[in-house]
Design a protein around this motif. Structure first.
Motif, PDB file in Angstrom:
ATOM      1  N   SER A  30       0.727  -1.390  -0.144  1.00  0.00           N
ATOM      2  CA  SER A  30      -0.121   0.017  -0.057  1.00  0.00           C
ATOM      3  C   SER A  30       0.861   1.240  -0.019  1.00  0.00           C
ATOM      4  N   HIS A  31       1.999   1.373   0.749  1.00  0.00           N
ATOM      5  CA  HIS A  31       2.909   2.278   0.817  1.00  0.00           C
ATOM      6  C   HIS A  31       3.606   2.537  -0.548  1.00  0.00           C
ATOM      7  N   LYS A  35      -1.466   4.025  -1.952  1.00  0.00           N
ATOM      8  CA  LYS A  35      -2.904   3.892  -1.852  1.00  0.00           C
ATOM      9  C   LYS A  35      -3.547   5.144  -1.392  1.00  0.00           C
ATOM     10  N   TYR A  36      -3.036   5.547  -0.295  1.00  0.00           N
ATOM     11  CA  TYR A  36      -3.662   7.100   0.305  1.00  0.00           C
ATOM     12  C   TYR A  36      -2.728   8.233  -0.013  1.00  0.00           C
ATOM     13  N   ASN A  38      -3.065  11.431   0.993  1.00  0.00           N
ATOM     14  CA  ASN A  38      -2.734  12.043   2.146  1.00  0.00           C
ATOM     15  C   ASN A  38      -1.821  11.506   2.967  1.00  0.00           C
ATOM     16  N   SER A  39      -1.273  10.325   2.924  1.00  0.00           N
ATOM     17  CA  SER A  39      -0.370   9.934   3.845  1.00  0.00           C
ATOM     18  C   SER A  39       0.993  10.454   3.733  1.00  0.00           C
ATOM     19  N   TYR A  42       3.370   8.985   1.039  1.00  0.00           N
ATOM     20  CA  TYR A  42       2.684   9.057  -0.337  1.00  0.00           C
ATOM     21  C   TYR A  42       3.765   9.910  -1.426  1.00  0.00           C
TER      22      TYR A  42
END
Length: 98
Positions: A30-31, A35-36, A38-39, A42
């Motif tokens: 995911s990292h 995937k996100y 706003n993480s 990212y």
């Protein structure tokens, strides 16, 4: 029995990201995929898994993750490098107080 992982990623900007998960492989993917949006990781991809440890109790994993997040970069590096004897003498992260 379920396993929980506390992990540290080395980001492309030379910072560390610390997290906790019950599926280390999926979380790392995911990292990497971003995937996100706003993480923290990212915009700091690619990331590299540089440390992880296992727990069977989720609350202990979360407590250890929170403790690591307060550590200085130097102390995190000692943990990653397995230099456990250095950990007690390395300072916590210093925050600016305004």
């Amino acid at each position: 029995m379920k396993t929980y992982y506390v992990y540290i990623l080395s980001c492309s900007d030379k910072t560390y990201y610390t997290g906790v998960t019950s599926d280390l492989t999926e979380r790392l993917e995911s990292h990497q995929r971003g995937k996100y949006a706003n993480s923290y990781t990212y915009s700091r991809r690619p990331v590299e898994l540089v440390y992880y440890c296992e727990f069977t109790e989720p609350m202990k994993a979360i407590a250890f993750e929170k403790r690591i997040k307060k550590w200085s970069r130097q102390k995190k590096k000692a943990l990653i490098d397995g230099e456990y004897d250095k950990l007690p003498n390395l300072a916590k992260k210093k925050f600016n107080s305004k």
